[in-house]
Design an enzyme around this catalytic site. Structure first.
Site, PDB file in Angstrom:
ATOM      1  N   LEU A 162       1.337  65.455  30.223  1.00  0.00           N
ATOM      2  CA  LEU A 162       2.077  64.864  31.329  1.00  0.00           C
ATOM      3  C   LEU A 162       3.532  64.583  30.957  1.00  0.00           C
ATOM      4  CD1 LEU A 162       1.980  63.709  34.222  1.00  0.00           C
ATOM      5  CD2 LEU A 162       1.378  61.495  33.198  1.00  0.00           C
ATOM      6  N   ASP A 163       4.456  65.133  31.752  1.00  0.00           N
ATOM      7  CA  ASP A 163       5.899  64.918  31.589  1.00  0.00           C
ATOM      8  C   ASP A 163       6.408  65.326  30.209  1.00  0.00           C
ATOM      9  OD1 ASP A 163       5.960  63.893  34.165  1.00  0.00           O
ATOM     10  OD2 ASP A 163       5.658  61.827  33.497  1.00  0.00           O
ATOM     11  N   GLU A 164       5.748  66.291  29.581  1.00  0.00           N
ATOM     12  CA  GLU A 164       6.144  66.742  28.244  1.00  0.00           C
ATOM     13  C   GLU A 164       6.590  68.205  28.235  1.00  0.00           C
ATOM     14  OE1 GLU A 164       6.328  65.206  25.380  1.00  0.00           O
ATOM     15  OE2 GLU A 164       5.197  63.341  25.585  1.00  0.00           O
TER      16      GLU A 164
END
Length: 284
Positions: A226-228
């Site tokens: 997530l969000d990486e």
């Protein structure tokens, strides 16, 4: 009329790559309009993007055939795209529609050369906008029980429409690992924070609570983490202690829209190349 193509390639770096490619293009009678290249010392990978104009009657297969000896000699990962074909995108949105509206406007005025194949949402709020624009609209609510079915529908829609890119324009649902892997490099998300700070939910609230002096937005490729995902574009704007959370959110709307618009354009123009967990962005 002459045909325009964009060539992107990557391979292990060694002498002679540029000469091999440009020699074959010259023999084909192609004119190079723009060329960008980069050698990543850390991975010893070479990346290149060439925009070219070919002689009348030259098709993509002709370009690929001419370059095949160079591709094989250097074990290149390469792609040739015809610029005459308008890329197709699927926009996914929840209730906040500012980023979606920005994309639609930039397509309308010609700054973004794309066709919206569909708008998908887990809410029905954006239906009126889609109908006004003549864009097919799919309202697929998401629950724990329907999530897998909804993602299967999305994969089928990507295939049926021939979409080149899925754009999460403030689509407030976490995609499954399966979907993220299946469409890796073909889904762009806009996160309302200057990553890697304030990941996850309510980043403006997190930023306000911490008293930051800069807020921002990040456009990145979606991965199972997530969000990486690899970052394509970012922007920040100064804020102060006198501003409320609502002020942060209002300021952020403009940043999110601009950043997402730039990222989508860069991707569709083949200016973004993946390099492990990072990206190379060849600006014009």
């Amino acid at each position: 009329m002459p045909s325009d193509y964009i060539l992107t390639l990557s391979c292990e770096d060694r002498p002679g790559i540029v000469a091999a490619v440009t020699t074959e293009l010259a023999a084909l009678g192609a004119n190079i309009a723009e060329s960008n290249q980069f050698w990543d010392h850390a991975t010893n990978r070479f990346f290149m993007r060439i925009a070219m104009q070919t002689q009348q009657g030259t098709n993509r297969e002709d370009v690929e055939r001419a370059l095949k000896p160079a591709f094989e000699r250097f074990d290149m990962r390469a792609s040739v795209m015809a610029t005459a074909r308008k890329p197709r995108i699927i926009i996914m949105v929840s209730k906040f529609d500012h980023a979606m509206r920005y994309l639609l406007y930039q397509i309308q005025v010609g700054w973004l050369d794309a066709e919206v194949a569909a708008i998908v949402s887990n809410h029905d709020d954006a239906r009126t906008i889609a109908e006004q624009e003549g864009i097919p609209y799919y309202h697929w609510p998401v629950t724990r029980e329907t999530k897998a079915e909804q993602e299967d529908k999305l994969l089928a829609l990507v295939k049926d429409t021939g979409a080149d890119l899925v754009v999460l324009a403030r689509y407030m649902q976490v995609l499954s690992d399966k979907l993220s892997k299946r469409l890796y490099g073909k889904i762009i998300n806009i996160h309302h924070s200057f990553l890697p700070a304030f990941k996850g939910a309510k980043p403006y609230h997190q930023a306000h609570e911490r008293g930051v002096k800069l807020i921002g937005a990040t456009a990145h490729y979606v991965t199972p983490d997530l969000d990486e995902g690899p970052i394509i574009d970012q922007e920040t704007e100064r804020v102060s202690h006198a501003m409320s959370v609502d002020d942060f959110v209002a300021t952020g709307r403009d940043i999110e829209s601009r950043v997402l618009g730039r990222a989508v354009r860069l991707h569709l123009e083949r200016r973004v190349m993946l390099n492990r967990h990072k990206t190379l962005v060849f600006q014009q």
